[in-house]
Design a protein around this motif. Structure first.
Motif, PDB file in Angstrom:
ATOM      1  N   ASP A   1       0.834  -1.213   0.000  1.00  0.00           N
ATOM      2  CA  ASP A   1       0.000   0.000   0.000  1.00  0.00           C
ATOM      3  C   ASP A   1       0.865   1.259   0.000  1.00  0.00           C
ATOM      4  O   ASP A   1       0.542   2.256  -0.671  1.00  0.00           O
ATOM      5  CB  ASP A   1      -0.912  -0.001   1.217  1.00  0.00           C
ATOM      6  N   ARG A   2       1.973   1.204   0.749  1.00  0.00           N
ATOM      7  CA  ARG A   2       2.850   2.398   0.782  1.00  0.00           C
ATOM      8  C   ARG A   2       3.543   2.610  -0.559  1.00  0.00           C
ATOM      9  O   ARG A   2       3.725   3.756  -0.998  1.00  0.00           O
ATOM     10  CB  ARG A   2       3.877   2.253   1.912  1.00  0.00           C
TER      11      ARG A   2
ATOM     12  N   ALA B   1       1.038   4.168  -2.826  1.00  0.00           N
ATOM     13  CA  ALA B   1       0.880   5.584  -2.492  1.00  0.00           C
ATOM     14  C   ALA B   1       2.022   6.406  -3.084  1.00  0.00           C
ATOM     15  O   ALA B   1       1.821   7.544  -3.552  1.00  0.00           O
ATOM     16  CB  ALA B   1       0.822   5.763  -0.978  1.00  0.00           C
ATOM     17  N   THR B   2       3.234   5.835  -3.089  1.00  0.00           N
ATOM     18  CA  THR B   2       4.368   6.524  -3.712  1.00  0.00           C
ATOM     19  C   THR B   2       4.128   6.710  -5.202  1.00  0.00           C
ATOM     20  O   THR B   2       4.403   7.786  -5.770  1.00  0.00           O
ATOM     21  CB  THR B   2       5.656   5.726  -3.479  1.00  0.00           C
TER      22      THR B   2
ATOM     23  N   ASP C   1       1.178   6.805  -6.736  1.00  0.00           N
ATOM     24  CA  ASP C   1       0.113   7.805  -6.919  1.00  0.00           C
ATOM     25  C   ASP C   1       0.652   9.225  -6.776  1.00  0.00           C
ATOM     26  O   ASP C   1       0.246  10.147  -7.511  1.00  0.00           O
ATOM     27  CB  ASP C   1      -1.006   7.560  -5.907  1.00  0.00           C
ATOM     28  N   GLY C   2       1.544   9.401  -5.817  1.00  0.00           N
ATOM     29  CA  GLY C   2       2.136  10.729  -5.664  1.00  0.00           C
ATOM     30  C   GLY C   2       2.993  11.119  -6.850  1.00  0.00           C
ATOM     31  O   GLY C   2       2.988  12.284  -7.288  1.00  0.00           O
TER      32      GLY C   2
ATOM     33  N   ASN D   1      -1.884  10.617  -9.187  1.00  0.00           N
ATOM     34  CA  ASN D   1      -3.072   9.748  -9.260  1.00  0.00           C
ATOM     35  C   ASN D   1      -3.560   9.525 -10.685  1.00  0.00           C
ATOM     36  O   ASN D   1      -4.755   9.513 -10.968  1.00  0.00           O
ATOM     37  CB  ASN D   1      -4.219  10.320  -8.423  1.00  0.00           C
TER      38      ASN D   1
END
Length: 780
Positions: A748-749, A752-753, A755-756, A760
């Motif tokens: 998940d992390r 998130a990286t 997406d950043g 997105n």
């Protein structure tokens, strides 16, 4: 025996019976050979004792105490001269002696080399083939028929006047137990192979199904054959419930419920519909039978052992059955019922296997359902066109023509047909029932159709409690499922038509109601001279992502996986992963990416994942698995696609991972002891493109705490708004940073990286799997 001892025995003769009774236990026989009949109470539970005079009461008590201490099966007591003083029936059966009794024989005659022969040499403990200190010994004895038998023997001296020894023996069944266990394992493996082979046949048989009918036929026959079932049924989820759409030959169509309303599929059973349920219809109770026709039956949940009372009309025509939900996009799209007409012991493995089949079939069936609905919709559209052309071809549009067209529509929908005509003022009317009878409608019933608000006509359900519903029901019409087609005031006199289905029949589907609505619109449009309006609707349905990726629990491995679609509205993609638990602390981890999108890619992905799981259970090396899969994909000429794969075989005892990376991005291995970052760089070509492609295995050692990360190319090929690739360098930095933060939630992390980095806005689907090896080595 010496005279003194013989005298002692005669003096105690009067007490021998009492002593023998005190000794009496299972299988003991008296010297007179008479067996005691079972009686009530303690006396009835005794079995006779075999003994001779010469054992005093103290000796009997001592022998009995020794017997309890040694707790053997066959019991023999002998004196210091080797003469058998006492034996039970188990001893006679074990040593297979032809004499009525063993008492009085030389104990050495029970064992080789003197079986059945009285030895001529003086007796000594040293001449026995076993120790007399209470320790166990394993011997091979030969019975009088020459059959060898392995026995375990224990012998010890008991505390009693004179030398008295107690021998306890039983058959050594260790080899038989090992053989039986081996036979059981072979049988289970054979059964598992049969089931896996059947599952793979279903996969192979459905991949190239040319139409919906063939797909259903192959699925049903494959499940029947694999499970040895009496029959299989497939229900499809519609807006109002589950509708029966296919069944194998073994199922009784006359007893099968055609429709299962959602309102009835409720309670505890519905809550458990997340996985296959093993159910059995219980025998009717005497009270139920007295009532005559059984309206409800009790059903046992074999998993929870709970019973539920179910409407008998909703039960399948089986006694034992499995209910298998087929999930797609977070909802149940179908229910498969596999059943046996007689009581059949279902297993958890059966339910799990069918869950796996349902998981694979979800994509195939969703496509089939969409195609089937489209075919039905196309057929109804064609019939609608035919009926409209009949209306257009007529010189006049009158009551008889419209009634004839609506009657044909009712036949098309397998519904009964009632025609209703209103009077000129709408105050009353007349109905022509389905059997041809005519009835006059009261003003209240007629007013329901003469409502000025409905002057334009409508197609709507007919409520049985409405004035018109009550009037028709009073004349014997079953309106359990019914629709009113009101063509409004376009035709004079004003006409309405009721299409009805009885209790237990399917309600009208949305497509059928649309068919009737189009027909009513055509009548009104043609009556008013309007041109046909464009009504063609798009019939294909965008499929939501439904193929579930799962990671099985493997002892010694912590695992987490993640799949992210590039867009919320995207078709099903080709990324997939799996973790398969194998015997012997082994596991197979799979990640792949099939080219293309939509049902085609998802179907191939499901087939590839299922095939690799079967190959893993066959014990193939990864390169051999991928080579077999390449041949499998090339064998289907219609499948014009290829795949990249990573297949890793983890052996925790050997502390290794053997892998084949077929055109897939290299896996990352993080060393817990050193914190080093390594890639698994042994690479081969893609799968499904060329027949002469070569594949090779790589081997890497693993240690406790090491972490393996697998990913698809959507990860490294993610772009920033400026067009820069995330790349392998960006992934390496992210992995090293997030690994230091702990294993939990690392996927998940990392997402998130991404997406950043992309704001997105992923261009391709992303799949990741992280494994941590917690128990490595044979001692783990």
């Amino acid at each position: 025996m010496d005279a003194g001892r013989d005298q002692e025995g005669r003096q105690d003769a009067a007490g021998v019976d009492g002593g023998a009774d005190a000794l009496s236990g299972p299988g003991l026989v008296h010297t007179d050979g008479a067996h005691r009949s079972p009686q009530a109470g303690a006396e009835g539970r005794r079995r006779p004792v075999e003994s001779v005079t010469g054992i005093g009461r103290a000796s009997v008590s001592g022998a009995f105490a020794g017997l309890l201490a040694l707790t053997g099966d066959a019991v023999v007591a002998f004196d210091g001269a080797g003469v058998i003083l006492l034996a039970n029936e188990e001893a006679r059966r074990l040593f297979q002696h032809t004499d009525d009794f063993l008492v009085g024989l030389d104990v050495r005659g029970l064992f080789p080399p003197a079986v059945g022969v009285a030895p001529e040499t003086p007796f000594s403990l040293a001449s026995l083939p076993f120790p007399s200190d209470g320790t166990s010994a394993r011997l091979v004895i030969a019975s009088l028929d020459g059959t060898p038998a392995r026995v375990v023997v224990r012998c010890d001296r008991v505390r009693a006047p004179g030398d008295t020894y107690l021998l306890v023996a039983h058959r050594d069944d260790s080899e038989a137990a090992v053989a039986a266990e081996h036979e059981r394992l072979v049988s289970e493996l054979s059964e598992a192979n049969r089931r896996l082979s059947g599952t793979l046949d279903i996969v192979l048989g459905t991949l190239d199904s040319p139409d919906v009918g063939t797909l259903f036929e192959r699925v049903l026959d494959g499940i029947d054959r694999t499970m040895g079932a009496s029959g299989t049924m497939v229900y499809i989820a519609e807006s109002d419930g589950f509708h029966l759409r296919a069944m194998s030959e073994g199922a009784d169509v006359g007893r099968a419920a055609q429709y299962l309303p959602y309102a009835k599929v409720s309670g505890a059973a519905a809550k458990r519909l997340g996985q296959a349920m093993r159910l059995r219809v219980l025998s009717a109770s005497t009270e139920d039978l007295r009532r005559g026709r059984l309206a409800t039956r009790e059903v046992l949940d074999e998993e929870t052992h709970e019973t539920h009372r179910v409407d008998a009309r909703l039960l399948p025509p089986f006694t034992s059955f499995l209910v298998v939900p087929v999930w797609f996009g977070g909802r149940v799209i179908s229910v498969i019922i596999v059943g046996w007409k007689a009581v059949h012991p279902t297993k958890r493995e059966d339910a799990r296997l069918l869950d796996a089949v349902g998981q694979y079939l979800s994509v195939q069936l969703m496509g089939a359902f969409a195609a089937m609905r489209a075919q039905r919709k196309e057929h109804l559209a064609a019939r609608s066109t035919e009926l409209r052309e009949r209306l257009m071809a007529a010189d006049t549009l009158d009551e008889a023509l419209v009634a004839s067209v609506l009657a044909d529509a009712a036949d098309e929908l397998d519904a009964r047909f009632v025609r209703v005509r209103l009077g000129p003022d709408g105050s009353r009317g007349m109905a022509v029932l389905s059997d041809g009878r005519r009835m006059e409608l009261a003003a209240e019933a007629a007013a329901q159709l003469a409502d000025p608000a409905q002057d334009g006509g409508e197609v709507a359900p007919l409520e049985a409690s409405s004035p018109l519903g009550r009037a028709l029901a009073a004349w014997g019409e079953d309106l359990s499922q019914s629709v009113v087609v009101d063509v409004g005031s376009a035709i004079s006199p004003r006409l309405a038509f009721v299409l009805a289905r009885g209790a237990g029949e399917e309600p009208f589907e949305d497509g059928e109601v649309d068919f009737l609505r189009r027909l009513a619109d055509d009548v009104r449009d043609l009556a008013q001279g309007r041109e046909e309006s464009a009504r063609d609707k798009r019939i294909s349905q965008a499929l939501q992502s439904g193929m579930r990726n799962e990671l099985q629990e493997v002892e010694g491995i912590s695992a987490q996986g993640l799949y992210s679609s590039a867009t919320a509205s995207a078709f099903v993609g080709g990324d997939f992963y799996d973790l398969v638990r194998l015997p012997g602390r082994r596991a197979c981890v799979i990640m792949g990416d099939v080219s293309g999108k939509g049902v085609e890619a998802a179907s191939v992905s499901a087939a590839v994942k299922t095939a690799l799981g079967a190959y893993a259970w066959e014990g193939l090396k990864p390169a051999r698995m991928v080579r077999s899969l390449n041949d499998f994909l090339l064998g289907f000429s219609r499948v014009e696609t290829f795949a990249t794969l990573f297949v890793g075989l983890v052996d925790l005892d050997e502390a290794t991972i053997t892998y084949c990376s077929a055109g897939h991005p290299p896996a990352i291995l993080m060393r817990s002891r050193t914190g080093e970052y390594a890639t698994l760089n042994v690479q081969s070509g893609v799968v499904g493109a060329f027949s002469d492609m070569a594949y090779q295995d790589g081997v890497e050692s693993i240690e406790k705490g090491d972490m393996l990360l697998l990913y698809t190319d959507g990860t490294t090929e993610a772009r920033s708004p400026a067009g820069d690739f995330f790349g392998e360098d960006g992934l390496r930095e992210a992995v090293m940073r997030e690994a230091a933060a702990g294993f939990e939630g690392i996927c998940d992390r990392l997402l998130a990286t991404l997406d950043g980095f992309t704001h997105n806005s992923l261009d391709d689907d992303v799949a990741m799997v992280a494994l941590r090896f917690d128990g490595v080595g044979p001692e783990a």
